[in-house]
Design an enzyme around this catalytic site. Structure first.
Site, PDB file in Angstrom:
ATOM      1  N   LYS A  48      24.018 -30.297  38.960  1.00 17.14           N
ATOM      2  CA  LYS A  48      22.884 -29.507  38.250  1.00 17.14           C
ATOM      3  C   LYS A  48      22.646 -30.294  36.942  1.00 17.14           C
ATOM      4  O   LYS A  48      21.343 -30.113  36.463  1.00 17.14           O
ATOM      5  CB  LYS A  48      23.456 -28.146  37.906  1.00 17.14           C
ATOM      6  CG  LYS A  48      23.694 -27.313  39.212  1.00 17.14           C
ATOM      7  CD  LYS A  48      22.675 -27.476  40.378  1.00 17.14           C
ATOM      8  CE  LYS A  48      22.911 -26.788  41.528  1.00 17.14           C
ATOM      9  NZ  LYS A  48      24.349 -26.968  41.987  1.00 17.14           N
ATOM     10  N   TYR A  91      28.877 -17.959  52.619  1.00 22.70           N
ATOM     11  CA  TYR A  91      29.045 -18.498  51.073  1.00 22.70           C
ATOM     12  C   TYR A  91      30.241 -18.172  50.360  1.00 22.70           C
ATOM     13  O   TYR A  91      30.721 -16.849  50.266  1.00 22.70           O
ATOM     14  CB  TYR A  91      27.870 -18.141  50.295  1.00 22.70           C
ATOM     15  CG  TYR A  91      27.919 -18.692  48.912  1.00 22.70           C
ATOM     16  CD1 TYR A  91      27.181 -19.985  48.657  1.00 22.70           C
ATOM     17  CD2 TYR A  91      28.300 -17.999  47.756  1.00 22.70           C
ATOM     18  CE1 TYR A  91      27.588 -20.478  47.241  1.00 22.70           C
ATOM     19  CE2 TYR A  91      28.259 -18.393  46.545  1.00 22.70           C
ATOM     20  CZ  TYR A  91      27.974 -19.842  46.437  1.00 22.70           C
ATOM     21  OH  TYR A  91      27.821 -20.179  45.064  1.00 22.70           O
ATOM     22  N   TYR A 145      31.820 -25.562  47.777  1.00 30.02           N
ATOM     23  CA  TYR A 145      30.833 -26.511  48.164  1.00 30.02           C
ATOM     24  C   TYR A 145      31.244 -27.682  48.858  1.00 30.02           C
ATOM     25  O   TYR A 145      31.461 -28.208  49.722  1.00 30.02           O
ATOM     26  CB  TYR A 145      29.810 -27.114  46.967  1.00 30.02           C
ATOM     27  CG  TYR A 145      29.155 -25.714  46.261  1.00 30.02           C
ATOM     28  CD1 TYR A 145      27.593 -25.670  46.990  1.00 30.02           C
ATOM     29  CD2 TYR A 145      29.559 -25.130  45.398  1.00 30.02           C
ATOM     30  CE1 TYR A 145      26.898 -24.530  46.583  1.00 30.02           C
ATOM     31  CE2 TYR A 145      28.698 -23.909  44.745  1.00 30.02           C
ATOM     32  CZ  TYR A 145      27.525 -23.840  45.313  1.00 30.02           C
ATOM     33  OH  TYR A 145      26.837 -22.755  44.894  1.00 30.02           O
TER      34      TYR A 145
HETATM   35  C1  LIG Z   1      24.688 -26.344  43.466  1.00 28.82           C
HETATM   36  C2  LIG Z   1      25.762 -27.249  43.979  1.00 28.82           C
HETATM   37  C3  LIG Z   1      25.457 -27.931  45.264  1.00 28.82           C
HETATM   38  C4  LIG Z   1      24.353 -27.961  46.254  1.00 28.82           C
HETATM   39  O1  LIG Z   1      23.409 -28.579  45.488  1.00 28.82           O
HETATM   40  P1  LIG Z   1      21.842 -28.061  45.934  1.00 28.82           P
HETATM   41  O2  LIG Z   1      20.806 -28.699  45.217  1.00 28.82           O
HETATM   42  O3  LIG Z   1      21.679 -26.366  45.387  1.00 28.82           O
HETATM   43  O4  LIG Z   1      21.683 -27.722  47.323  1.00 28.82           O
HETATM   44  C5  LIG Z   1      26.504 -28.573  45.832  1.00 28.82           C
HETATM   45  N1  LIG Z   1      27.883 -28.630  45.509  1.00 28.82           N
HETATM   46  C6  LIG Z   1      27.940 -27.951  43.882  1.00 28.82           C
HETATM   47  C7  LIG Z   1      29.589 -28.098  43.509  1.00 28.82           C
HETATM   48  C8  LIG Z   1      26.870 -27.355  43.474  1.00 28.82           C
HETATM   49  O5  LIG Z   1      27.202 -26.530  42.347  1.00 28.82           O
END
Ligand SMILES: *Cc1c(COP(=O)(O)O)cnc(C)c1O
Length: 334
Positions: free
Chosen positions: A49, A260, A286
């Site tokens: 991000k 999720y 993630y």
């Molecule tokens: C937000 C996030 C993602 C996914 O990225 P997107 O652009 O939202 O699809 C993947 N890994 C982590 C650790 C994240 O915080």
């Protein structure tokens, strides 16, 4: 491309390292595996991000905002990085977080508090449905709020990943590597759309394979359609005449499991193998799931030994602490 002059606020340390994971490859008897270390973007323990926020916060400042509002899950990495970015620029930050206030502030949520942002608990409205009301309230009290979209996934966020694609390509050429696949966790779509755009714009032919993290839908349209339309609108934003359709999208939904943030054996194994072979931390929601998917595809032959994979580490390790109850490593040995 028109975007070189778009406002951009430096927030992280770039380029992030590109490394080869020789010990993980060996352990899996698999293909070459490289990793793009966006867990090291440098802003408040890092993550993908940070890249998006450079453009989005740049836009907020250009518009004269003094308050940032965004939404996410209680353990949102996006919210934590947004909170840090806002703090570093003297902007007020409001986070709209799904669920109820927990008894214990842990992981990302603890960091949100340390960064001094205001938290609004939104119950089952976990994707920012309550934002308009909060924005109205802020405006009435004389603030200039700016809304950062869920996950930072709008055209500006995707643009950041077109930049990231360029960064990767220049590093790849320096070490004479080649890739067949780029594998990463895909959840709000900005990372995915930006990498797809880079792949087409620079005529690379990587398989841009997102591992779907979230069963969820985005405003009634399917996540697939959302990523494709974001790639199209981002191309349009920079004045590139590119058209994406379903055939350009590789979104693997085999590993969403129970949804999720529900951590199981797949994530646990990926976290421990990566830590114990390479000394690298993945996260439970993630990157653990995405690496678990990659490991499975190597084992079942969907990704072959002759392939060469770039795994994009998108960050997230602060959530390890909040999810310790779901991690094998936290269990007492019997
Ligand atoms: C937000 C996030 C993602 C996914 O990225 P997107 O652009 O939202 O699809 C993947 N890994 C982590 C650790 C994240 O915080």
């Amino acid at each position: 491309m028109k975007y070189e002059h778009m406002p951009r606020e430096p927030l992280g340390f770039f380029p992030t390292p590109l490394v080869e994971l020789t010990k993980l490859s060996k352990k899996l008897d698999g293909p070459k595996i490289y990793m793009k270390r966006d867990d090291n973007t440098g802003l408040a323990l890092g993550g993908n991000k940070t890249r998006k926020l450079e453009f989005i916060i740049g836009d907020a400042l250009a518009q004269g905002a003094d308050t940032i509002v965004t939404a996410g899950a209680a353990q949102s990495n996006h919210c934590r990085q947004t909170a840090a970015a806002a703090a570093s620029l003297g902007l007020e930050c409001h986070l709209v977080l799904g669920g109820q206030e927990p008894d214990k502030f842990d992981g990302n949520l603890l960091l949100d508090k340390i960064f001094g942002c205001k938290i609004h608990w939104s119950g089952t409205n976990r994707k920012g449905e309550d934002i308009p009301e909060i924005v109205e309230h802020l405006k009435k009290s004389g603030k200039k709020p700016y809304v950062v979209p869920y996950g930072g996934s709008n055209e500006l966020g995707a643009l950041a990943f077109l930049e990231a694609f360029k960064e990767l390509e220049s590093q790849r050429k320096n070490i004479n590597a080649s890739f067949t696949h780029i594998v990463f966790a895909s959840s709000s779509g900005g990372t995915h759309a930006g990498l797809m755009l880079g792949n087409k714009l620079f005529k690379s032919s990587y398989k841009i394979m997102g591992i779907n993290i979230d069963k969820g839908e985005t405003d009634q349209i399917s996540f697939d359609q959302y990523i494709v339309s974001l790639a199209n609108s981002t191309a349009k934003l920079i004045g590139e005449n590119l058209k994406f359709s379903d055939v350009d999208l590789m979104l693997n939904s085999d590993y969403v499991g129970e949804g999720y943030g529900v951590v199981g054996a797949l994530e646990n194994e990926a976290i421990s193998i990566t830590a114990q072979t390479e000394g690298i931390l993945l996260d439970p929601v993630y990157t653990g799931r995405a690496m678990g998917g990659l490991i499975d595809m190597i084992r079942n032959g969907k990704i072959k030994k002759t392939d060469s994979v770039l795994f994009w580490h998108t960050g997230g390790a602060p959530a390890l602490f909040a999810y310790s109850n779901d991690l094998d490593a936290a269990k007492k040995s019997t």
